[in-house]
Structure formats: structure tokens, C-alpha cells
Design an enzyme around this catalytic site. Structure first.
Site, PDB file in Angstrom:
ATOM      1  N   GLY A  18       0.791  -1.227   0.000  1.00  0.00           N
ATOM      2  CA  GLY A  18       0.000   0.000   0.000  1.00  0.00           C
ATOM      3  C   GLY A  18       0.817   1.268   0.000  1.00  0.00           C
ATOM      4  O   GLY A  18       0.531   2.209   0.737  1.00  0.00           O
ATOM      5  N   ILE A  25       1.052   6.843   4.750  1.00  0.00           N
ATOM      6  CA  ILE A  25       1.683   6.181   5.892  1.00  0.00           C
ATOM      7  C   ILE A  25       2.664   5.123   5.404  1.00  0.00           C
ATOM      8  O   ILE A  25       3.757   4.977   5.942  1.00  0.00           O
ATOM      9  CB  ILE A  25       0.609   5.540   6.798  1.00  0.00           C
ATOM     10  CG1 ILE A  25      -0.338   6.607   7.345  1.00  0.00           C
ATOM     11  CG2 ILE A  25       1.268   4.799   7.952  1.00  0.00           C
ATOM     12  CD1 ILE A  25      -1.487   6.034   8.152  1.00  0.00           C
ATOM     13  N   SER A 158      -7.903   0.233  11.934  1.00  0.00           N
ATOM     14  CA  SER A 158      -8.687   1.411  12.280  1.00  0.00           C
ATOM     15  C   SER A 158      -9.904   0.956  13.061  1.00  0.00           C
ATOM     16  O   SER A 158     -10.396  -0.158  12.864  1.00  0.00           O
ATOM     17  CB  SER A 158      -9.123   2.146  11.009  1.00  0.00           C
ATOM     18  OG  SER A 158     -10.058   3.163  11.316  1.00  0.00           O
ATOM     19  N   TYR A 167     -15.344  -0.748   5.458  1.00  0.00           N
ATOM     20  CA  TYR A 167     -13.959  -0.525   5.858  1.00  0.00           C
ATOM     21  C   TYR A 167     -13.752  -0.972   7.297  1.00  0.00           C
ATOM     22  O   TYR A 167     -12.849  -1.761   7.606  1.00  0.00           O
ATOM     23  CB  TYR A 167     -13.619   0.953   5.703  1.00  0.00           C
ATOM     24  CG  TYR A 167     -12.252   1.346   6.213  1.00  0.00           C
ATOM     25  CD1 TYR A 167     -11.097   1.006   5.513  1.00  0.00           C
ATOM     26  CD2 TYR A 167     -12.113   2.070   7.392  1.00  0.00           C
ATOM     27  CE1 TYR A 167      -9.842   1.374   5.971  1.00  0.00           C
ATOM     28  CE2 TYR A 167     -10.867   2.444   7.859  1.00  0.00           C
ATOM     29  CZ  TYR A 167      -9.736   2.091   7.150  1.00  0.00           C
ATOM     30  OH  TYR A 167      -8.502   2.461   7.608  1.00  0.00           O
TER      31      TYR A 167
END
Length: 255
Positions: A18, A25, A158, A167
């Protein structure tokens, strides 16, 4: 690949997923590991950034790899494809060598709630955030060749769920998969942890979201990719070996 570096060195290899944007990040993590003695392979998927409001960061993966102190490799991979994890490891092993640390910062993240989430979107979130992560961890375990105690799995998660159902739900699955790996990969000496970095502004925050996050953070600043990268660097080091099977909050006290 950064072809200007010595390919005969003994730097360990980290795979960071990613890493499609210089401000992300993942890019911060990859740069920190490269600076602290790792050869680093990154993955990215341009098709995802093209769907997002920020748009593609053209040339970013190549620029990130070029900046590394050691060897680097950028692999474009669509993680909705179940064959992608094995193909990624094939390329990394061929170009850099066996992977010691797997750091998963990839994510599908499109806001929607209980009533407006489509089945296709729900399935895509789970394919990328949960299924691909499981397959990457499994591939790492199948191929790991390092000394007992040196292997690492780190995932970014998260706790956002309201208005972001697929998500948040898929990240919850990721948490369980990664923490289970701490036990199922124990015979290989691979530790496995999850990091929740809290809200980090990498271009997605509105002014209102930014103000709300600042108000909810005791240190009165937003988290940065470097904050997360510092913790990843520690966990990947010998000093971080005893931390295992944990979900770590690294968010400045955000509530």
C-alpha cells in the site's frame, strides 16, 4: 528496482504494501525501514488512487524506491486478485531475497453506511483488507527462511465504523487474522502485531474533520506517517521482539 545499490549486502528484506503516494503512511514506513538497515519492497495499485478524490500520485512508487538507502523494488499489484500475494512474494524473492518483515498498510476505504453500502463495495473491502492480508501472511509463513525470532508481521488497522461500514468491518477481520498469526506462526519465530495509528492526515481530511481530530487529541496535533513509522521500526528491530499478538494504539491519546 534501485539498481545503483550493492546487491551482495546482507540487509534484511521488508515488504511494505500500500505505498502508492509519497504522503502516505506506507511511504513513511518504507523510508524509515530503508534508513534503518532494511532493503524494502513496496506494493501499490494505481487503480485505487484513480478512484479516490486525491487522484493518482504519478511516479510516486518509483521515486520512493529511488530514495532508499539500500535496495528497493516497487511491485504494482491488485490485491482483489487472490493470486496477487504469491506473485508479489515471487518478485520480491527473485529481486531482493526472502522476506523477513511483512508490513501491511494497504487498504480499500470508501465511505458508506448500513443503508448505502453496495454488495460489490462490501466484497471489495473484504477482498483487499481481510482476504489479501490473510493470503500475504500465509505466504510469508510458507516462505520464511530467517532465524527464529527475527520474522515480523505488522498490520495497520482502524476503529472507524460509523458511516464507514465495509472498511471498519473488514479492518476488524484483519485484526483477528493478524493476532491469530502470533500463535500460528510461533513455531517459525515470527511475531505478529496490529497498529491503530488513529487519524493521520494524508490528504483525505476536510477542515471540519481536521478540527474535530485536533480537539479530540490531548497533544493538540495530528498524527504523521513518521509517528507510525517509528513504532514499526521498533517492532521490526531486535528490541521489539517481545511484543507479540497485540493491538497497539499509537494515536497520541485520540479519543
Amino acid at each position: 528496482m534501485n539498481g545503483d545499490q550493492d546487491v551482495t549486502n546482507n540487509r534484511p528484506v521488508a515488504l511494505v504494501t500500500g505505498v502508492g503516494r509519497t504522503v502516505g503512511i506506507g511511504a513513511g514506513i518504507a523510508a524509515r525501514l530503508a534508513a534503518s538497515g532494511w532493503d524494502v519492497a513496496i506494493t501499490y495499485w494505481g487503480g485505487y488512487d484513480e478512484r479516490m478524490t486525491w487522484g493518482p500520485d504519478t511516479g510516486a512508487p518509483e521515486a520512493i524506491v529511488k530514495s532508499f538507502a539500500g535496495r528497493g523494488l516497487a511491485v504494482e499489484a491488485d490485491l482483489t486478485d487472490p493470486a496477487a500475494p504469491a506473485a508479489i512474494f515471487d518478485q520480491v524473492e527473485e529481486r531482493l531475497g526472502p522476506v523477513t518483515a511483512l508490513v501491511m498498510s494497504h487498504a480499500e476505504s470508501v465511505d458508506s453506511g448500513l443503508f448505502d453500502t453496495g454488495v460489490e463495495s462490501f466484497d471489495r473491502h473484504f477482498a483487499v483488507n481481510a482476504r489479501a492480508s490473510w493470503l500475504l501472511i500465509r505466504e510469508h509463513g510458507l516462505r520464511f527462511k530467517g532465524a527464529h525470532g527475527t520474522g515480523r508481521v505488522i498490520a495497520l488497522t482502524s476503529d472507524h465504523t460509523v458511516g464507514n461500514l465495509p472498511y471498519g468491518a473488514s479492518k476488524g477481520a484483519l485484526d483477528r487474522i493478524t493476532r491469530a498469526a502470533a500463535h500460528e506462526l510461533a513455531h517459525l519465530g515470527i511475531t505478529s502485531n496490529v497498529i491503530n495509528p488513529g487519524p493521520i492526515d494524508t490528504g483525505w481530511m476536510t477542515d471540519q474533520v481536521r478540527d474535530d481530530c485536533l480537539a479530540a487529541t490531548p497533544l493538540q496535533r495530528l498524527g504523521t506517517p513518521q509517528d507510525t513509522a517509528n513504532l514499526v521500526e521498533f517492532l521490526c528491530s531486535e528490541k521489539g521482539q517481545w511484543i507479540n499478538g497485540q493491538l497497539l494504539m499509537s494515536n497520541g491519546g485520540f479519543a
